[in-house]
Enzyme design. Structure first.
Site, PDB file in Angstrom:
ATOM      1  N   ASP A   7       0.878  -1.170   0.000  1.00  0.00           N
ATOM      2  CA  ASP A   7       0.000   0.000   0.000  1.00  0.00           C
ATOM      3  C   ASP A   7       0.915   1.220   0.000  1.00  0.00           C
ATOM      4  O   ASP A   7       1.407   1.630   1.051  1.00  0.00           O
ATOM      5  CB  ASP A   7      -0.905  -0.007   1.235  1.00  0.00           C
ATOM      6  CG  ASP A   7      -1.804   1.214   1.303  1.00  0.00           C
ATOM      7  OD1 ASP A   7      -2.194   1.733   0.233  1.00  0.00           O
ATOM      8  OD2 ASP A   7      -2.119   1.652   2.429  1.00  0.00           O
ATOM      9  N   GLU A  70      -1.328  -1.256  -4.858  1.00  0.00           N
ATOM     10  CA  GLU A  70      -2.538  -0.475  -5.079  1.00  0.00           C
ATOM     11  C   GLU A  70      -2.328   0.532  -6.202  1.00  0.00           C
ATOM     12  O   GLU A  70      -1.289   1.177  -6.292  1.00  0.00           O
ATOM     13  CB  GLU A  70      -2.942   0.269  -3.799  1.00  0.00           C
ATOM     14  CG  GLU A  70      -4.262   0.995  -3.939  1.00  0.00           C
ATOM     15  CD  GLU A  70      -4.726   1.614  -2.642  1.00  0.00           C
ATOM     16  OE1 GLU A  70      -5.123   2.790  -2.680  1.00  0.00           O
ATOM     17  OE2 GLU A  70      -4.691   0.930  -1.607  1.00  0.00           O
ATOM     18  N   ASP A 142      -2.419   0.934   7.344  1.00  0.00           N
ATOM     19  CA  ASP A 142      -1.596   0.766   6.140  1.00  0.00           C
ATOM     20  C   ASP A 142      -1.224  -0.699   5.926  1.00  0.00           C
ATOM     21  O   ASP A 142      -1.257  -1.202   4.804  1.00  0.00           O
ATOM     22  CB  ASP A 142      -0.336   1.633   6.233  1.00  0.00           C
ATOM     23  CG  ASP A 142      -0.668   3.111   6.282  1.00  0.00           C
ATOM     24  OD1 ASP A 142      -1.384   3.578   5.367  1.00  0.00           O
ATOM     25  OD2 ASP A 142      -0.234   3.795   7.217  1.00  0.00           O
TER      26      ASP A 142
END
Length: 183
Positions: A7, A70, A142
């Site tokens: 991420d 992502e 996160d």
């Protein structure tokens, strides 16, 4: 198969590692790479180097077979989007540098795969990741997103393998498919 989820973020990048054995998902590790502890805010190249080196260290330590990252969308602030894109680029470059195959998923795809609802909030993602991986507590936001990306890839990789198998079973000369599209 071992999957690393990333991420990306310029301040904090989350990572999560899971093992996949059939339909079994097992937690291996998760955490964050923080660039603000060591480098002043204005030193972008140094912060990108921390991300690059941190991702390489995670790959060396946990030896994943593939990675998922992502996909970043444009935010209200174009400068923030640009900086986030550079952080994402540093992460992807580190993964490719280590010869890992990289899959990309949107936050909506990850939330849909993990929570079942594409507009889920961070606490819902954290709770579902905790449940799916039978963790004793909630992972940080996160790290939870990164683990969610790894879980998403585990599900998608299975589906893609089934599609490839089905395509192979039809044979090249079947006439059902042409250039990836049905007639």
């Amino acid at each position: 198969m071992r999957i690393l989820g990333i991420d990306p973020g310029l301040r904090t990048t989350g990572f999560g590692v899971i093992d996949v054995d059939g339909s079994e998902l097992s937690y291996v590790a998760s955490g964050t790479i923080n660039t603000t502890k060591f480098i002043e805010r204005g030193q972008l190249p140094a912060r990108l180097k921390i991300l690059f080196d941190g991702i390489r260290e995670v790959v060396e330590r946990y030896e994943p077979d593939s990675a998922s990252v992502e996909i970043v969308f444009v935010n209200v602030n174009p400068q923030s989007t640009l900086l986030l894109g550079q952080a994402r680029g540093a992460c992807i470059t580190a993964l490719v540098f280590t010869d890992l195959p990289v899959a990309e998923y949107t936050a909506l795809q990850m939330k849909q795969a993990v929570v079942g609802y594409g507009r889920a909030d961070k606490t819902q993602v954290q709770e579902m990741v905790r449940r799916l991986l039978t963790l004793p507590g909630l992972p940080g936001p996160d790290a939870a997103d990164a683990l969610g990306l790894a879980i998403t890839h585990a599900h998608a990789a299975k589906a893609m393998a089934r599609l490839a198998q089905a395509d192979g079973a039809l044979g090249a000369g079947s006439g059902k498919y042409k250039a990836g599209r049905s007639r």
